[in-house]
Design an enzyme around this catalytic site. Structure first.
Site, PDB file in Angstrom:
ATOM      1  N   GLY A  14      43.768  95.697  57.522  1.00 27.32           N
ATOM      2  CA  GLY A  14      42.334  95.695  57.838  1.00 27.32           C
ATOM      3  C   GLY A  14      41.841  94.356  58.352  1.00 27.32           C
ATOM      4  N   ASP A  60      49.447  90.932  42.902  1.00 25.18           N
ATOM      5  CA  ASP A  60      48.210  91.663  42.603  1.00 25.18           C
ATOM      6  C   ASP A  60      47.148  90.619  42.284  1.00 25.18           C
ATOM      7  OD1 ASP A  60      46.122  93.113  41.228  1.00 25.18           O
ATOM      8  OD2 ASP A  60      47.548  94.759  41.067  1.00 25.18           O
ATOM      9  N   VAL A  61      45.987  90.754  42.870  1.00 28.68           N
ATOM     10  CA  VAL A  61      44.965  89.709  42.737  1.00 28.68           C
ATOM     11  C   VAL A  61      44.411  89.605  41.309  1.00 28.68           C
ATOM     12  CG1 VAL A  61      42.898  91.063  43.368  1.00 28.68           C
ATOM     13  CG2 VAL A  61      43.075  88.664  44.054  1.00 28.68           C
ATOM     14  N   TYR A 153      31.428  99.722  44.110  1.00 22.34           N
ATOM     15  CA  TYR A 153      31.546  98.737  45.186  1.00 22.34           C
ATOM     16  C   TYR A 153      30.299  97.855  45.251  1.00 22.34           C
ATOM     17  CZ  TYR A 153      32.440  96.960  49.935  1.00 22.34           C
ATOM     18  OH  TYR A 153      32.662  96.161  51.036  1.00 22.34           O
ATOM     19  N   LYS A 157      30.107  93.725  44.552  1.00 24.68           N
ATOM     20  CA  LYS A 157      29.766  92.741  45.585  1.00 24.68           C
ATOM     21  C   LYS A 157      28.528  91.934  45.181  1.00 24.68           C
ATOM     22  CE  LYS A 157      33.215  93.469  48.297  1.00 24.68           C
ATOM     23  NZ  LYS A 157      34.200  92.420  48.602  1.00 24.68           N
ATOM     24  N   PRO A 183      30.720  90.209  56.751  1.00 26.31           N
ATOM     25  CA  PRO A 183      31.138  90.477  58.137  1.00 26.31           C
ATOM     26  C   PRO A 183      30.299  91.551  58.807  1.00 26.31           C
ATOM     27  CG  PRO A 183      32.635  91.549  56.593  1.00 26.31           C
ATOM     28  CD  PRO A 183      31.644  90.784  55.764  1.00 26.31           C
ATOM     29  N   VAL A 186      32.242  96.782  60.223  1.00 27.49           N
ATOM     30  CA  VAL A 186      33.225  96.570  61.287  1.00 27.49           C
ATOM     31  C   VAL A 186      34.073  97.830  61.410  1.00 27.49           C
ATOM     32  CG1 VAL A 186      35.007  95.022  62.165  1.00 27.49           C
ATOM     33  CG2 VAL A 186      33.287  94.134  60.580  1.00 27.49           C
ATOM     34  N   ASP A 187      34.396  98.180  62.645  1.00 29.59           N
ATOM     35  CA  ASP A 187      35.222  99.374  62.850  1.00 29.59           C
ATOM     36  C   ASP A 187      36.687  99.038  62.537  1.00 29.59           C
ATOM     37  OD1 ASP A 187      36.136 101.845  63.482  1.00 29.59           O
ATOM     38  OD2 ASP A 187      35.946 101.611  65.656  1.00 29.59           O
TER      39      ASP A 187
END
Ligand code: NAP
Length: 275
Positions: A14, A60-61, A153, A157, A183, A186-187
Site C-alpha cells: 500500500g 509484528d509492530v 479505526y 487514529k 495523507p 488515496v486510491d
C-alpha cells in the site's frame, strides 16, 4: 535524504511501499517491517532492482522484542536512524459499535495505537542518544471526524493524534520532532481494498462506507498518490520541523515566511489541520 536511514513499519504494501520507494529514490537507506514475508521479499527485490538500498525485517509492530531487535539491527548495520514512519495499520471491524466484536476492536487499538508507541520507544532508544530524529505517525480524517460504524479505526487514529501531540511536547527540548500525517483518501492500500471488498460484501455497513468512499473519489476529493507521497518525503527531510506535534495534511503548503528580514518557518499555508 542522502546519507539518512529510515524505518517504515508496514513498508511492503500500500502507501508504505510507495513511501519506501520515494524515500529510497531520494537517497535514504530504507528498512521496512511487516508480517508477510512474501510481500517483504517482493518489495525488497523490486526496489533493489531499481537501485534503492532497502532491507526488510520481519516484525509484528506490537511485538516489543521484535521492534527493539529491528532498531538494534538498523543501528548496527547503518550506524543511524533518522526517521521512523509509523505506517502499519489494522483497518478494524466495521459495523454497529453496540455489537462490534470486542477482540477485533481491541486488536485494532493494539496495532494502531500501541504499535506506534512500541516502534517509537524502540527508535527513541537511539534517537534520544544522538538528540536527533523524526517520528511520523500516519493518521486519517477518521481520527478527527465522526466515523460511525468504523469506531475501531476512528478511535485508534484519534488516540494516535494525542500520542503525537504529547510526545512532541515531551521531546520539545531535544532535536527530535513528531508529526501526525494525514495523507487524505488515496486510491491505494486500505481505501482501495475497502472499496473492492465492499462491492462484494454482504455487510451493509461496509457497503455503505464503500459507497461513500466511491462518491468521495468520483467527486475528485481523493489525494493523488504523488501528492500523498511527496508531502511525506518533505516531512521526512525536515521541511515541517517547526510544527512538531501538529497534523500535517498531504496538500498543506509547507512554506517558509520572511519575518523582519529573517527566514522563519511559517504555519502550513492553508492554516488548518483538517478539512
Ligand atoms: N490508503 C488511504 O487512503 C489512507 C488514508 C488515510 C490514512 N491512511 C493511513 O496510511 C497508513 C498506510 O495505510 P495503507 O492504506 O497503505 O494500508 P494497507 O495497504 O492495509 O497496509 C497496511 C500495512 O500494515 C502492515 N501491518 C498490518 N498489521 C501489522 C502488524 N501487526 N505488524 C506489522 N505490520 C503490520 C501490513 O503488512 P503485513 O500484512 O505484512 O503485516 C501492511 O504493510 C495507515 O496508517 C493508514 O491509516 C491511509
Amino acid at each position: 535524504m542522502q546519507g539518512s536511514t529510515v524505518l517504515i513499519t508496514g513498508g511492503a504494501k500500500g502507501l508504505g511501499r510507495s513511501f519506501s520507494e520515494a524515500l529510497g529514490r531520494e537517497g535514504a537507506r530504507v528498512f521496512i517491517t511487516g508480517r508477510d514475508t512474501m510481500a517483504l521479499d517482493d518489495t525488497v527485490k523490486a526496489l533493489t532492482a531499481d537501485g534503492i538500498a532497502i532491507e526488510a525485517i520481519r516484525a509484528d509492530v506490537v511485538d516489543r522484542g521484535a521492534m527493539q531487535a529491528a532498531v538494534a539491527r538498523i543501528v548496527d548495520v547503518s550506524g543511524r536512524l533518522d526517521v521512523l514512519v509509523n505506517n502499519a495499520v489494522d483497518p478494524g471491524p466495521v459495523g454497529p459499535t453496540a455489537d462490534v466484536d470486542f477482540d477485533a476492536w481491541w486488536y485494532t487499538q493494539r496495532v494502531n495505537v500501541a504499535g506506534p508507541l512500541v516502534a517509537a520507544q524502540a527508535a527513541l532508544t537511539f534517537m534520544n542518544r544522538v538528540g536527533r530524529g523524526r517520528i511520523i505517525n500516519l493518521v486519517s480524517p477518521a481520527g478527527v471526524h465522526r466515523w460511525p460504524y468504523a469506531t475501531a479505526y476512528s478511535v485508534s487514529k484519534a488516540a494516535l493524534l494525542k500520542l503525537t501531540e504529547n510526545l512532541a511536547v515531551e521531546l520539545g527540548s531535544t532535536g527530535i520532532t513528531v508529526f501526525s500525517y494525514n495523507p487524505g483518501f488515496v486510491d491505494a492500500g486500505l481505501t482501495r481494498t475497502g472499496i473492492e471488498l465492499a462491492e462484494s460484501s454482504d455487510n451493509p455497513w461496509l457497503r455503505r462506507i464503500g459507497r461513500w468512499a466511491v462518491k468521495v473519489r468520483d467527486d475528485g476529493d481523493f489525494t493523488p498518490l504523488d501528492v500523498a507521497v511527496g508531502t511525506l518525503v518533505r516531512l521526512a527531510r525536515g521541511d515541517a520541523d517547526a510544527w512538531s506535534g501538529r497534523v500535517i495534511n498531504a496538500d498543506d503548503d509547507l512554506v517558509t515566511v520572511v519575518s523582519g528580514g529573517e527566514r522563519v518557518p511559517g504555519s502550513p499555508a492553508n492554516g488548518r489541520e483538517f478539512r
